[in-house]
Enzyme design. Structure first.
Site: not given
Length: 320
Positions: A156, A220, A256
């Site tokens: 991430d 995300k 996400k």
């Protein structure tokens, strides 16, 4: 079902050929109708889900959780306990699904990997100088390579919001491409925009397309470390982006939302957004995740309530 690949050849490959073509493409995206976006997100959030469908939605949401601990006080013991919880969220009920992943800092990847060994639960690691992203590229790439070497299945990364807001889109694009390359073939890349710092929906739309063009496997919303994190509206906007990107390129990218999603009721609202916007292909933890620490507890409580008609006592779920 399509999958993503770094620097893939597709219908939009040429738009990142230069800084000017990339800027022209991103600023040529349709402007976001903020009122309409928020109204649609609010409308979808009123959908009611009952009984059997609710049981399915709760289990689906559990299976989509990236169970997260990103604190300076994290210890190996805390990470091992988190891993055990991810594998067996409800020790009293073997029918409860495992979560999708545990998400930790790079130095905790090996510990997390050991804790979930043999379970199918992935280990995600934040990298690239999370959460601020203020570090030289060489440091960020070293961060990524170390996490991958330790066994991370997913990375991430945070984009350089300063560069993005200054309009240096090619710089952000090149950094994502470099991080994707550092992930190798073993780790999927989630690109975090920190939507609360991007100020406008137009910027969130541009960041979404920029991330996907650069090879993101997931886009995300947030780090969970700022005041404004995932919202139904910004997640809806990103779901529209991945839907439209697949329509144009054949490449499917995950979404996400992270930060601020704490209740089962909220999680189900997001699943409705997914189904009604991107479609059923995204209703799978390979393509949709919740970044959360406390959400899992409420999902388990609601699941148990649905099964037995009552809530258990306060000791039913562990305190994170």
């Amino acid at each position: 079902m399509s999958t993503n690949a770094p620097t893939a050849d597709h219908a939009l490959s040429d738009v990142a050929a230069s800084d000017s073509t990339l800027r022209r493409f991103l600023h040529g995206l349709p402007g976001v109708d903020a009122v309409g976006l928020e109204a649609r997100a609010a409308s979808l959030g009123t959908r009611s889900i009952k009984t059997t469908a609710k049981a399915y939605a709760l289990d689906l949401a559990i299976s989509m959780v990236d169970l997260t601990t990103l604190e300076g006080a994290d210890t190996p013991g805390k990470v091992r306990a988190l891993g055990a919880k991810a594998v067996r969220p409800d020790p009293t009920d073997r029918t409860a699904p495992s979560t999708a992943a545990v998400c930790v800092y790079p130095d905790m990847v090996a510990t997390a990997k050991e804790a979930v060994a043999g379970s199918g639960v992935k280990v995600a690691s934040v990298a690239t100088a999370f959460p601020a992203g203020r570090a030289p590229l060489a440091v960020k790439l070293a961060d990524v390579r170390e996490a991958v070497a330790a066994g991370a299945d997913e990375i991430d990364m945070v984009i350089d919001r300063g560069a993005f807001l200054a309009g240096n889109y090619r710089e952000v694009y090149d950094e994502i491409v470099a991080v994707k390359e550092a992930c190798g073939t073993s780790a999927r890349l989630k690109v975090i925009f920190e939507t609360g710092e991007l100020s406008t929906y137009d910027n969130i739309r541009r960041a979404s397309w920029l991330g996907m063009l650069a090879g993101a496997d997931f886009i995300k919303t947030s780090t969970g470390k700022v005041a404004v994190n995932a919202t139904p509206a910004n997640t809806l906007l990103m779901l529209e982006a991945v839907r439209d990107f697949r329509a144009q390129t054949g490449i499917q990218v995950g979404v996400k939302p992270a930060g601020g999603i704490r209740t089962a009721k909220d999680a189900i609202k997001f699943l409705v957004l997914v189904n009604e916007t991107a479609g059923e292909d995204w209703l799978d933890n390979h393509w949709f995740r919740f970044g959360a620490s406390s959400l899992l507890n409420d999902l388990l409580m609601q699941r148990q309530k649905l099964a037995t008609g009552r809530y258990s006592g306060p000791d039913y779920v562990t305190v994170d």
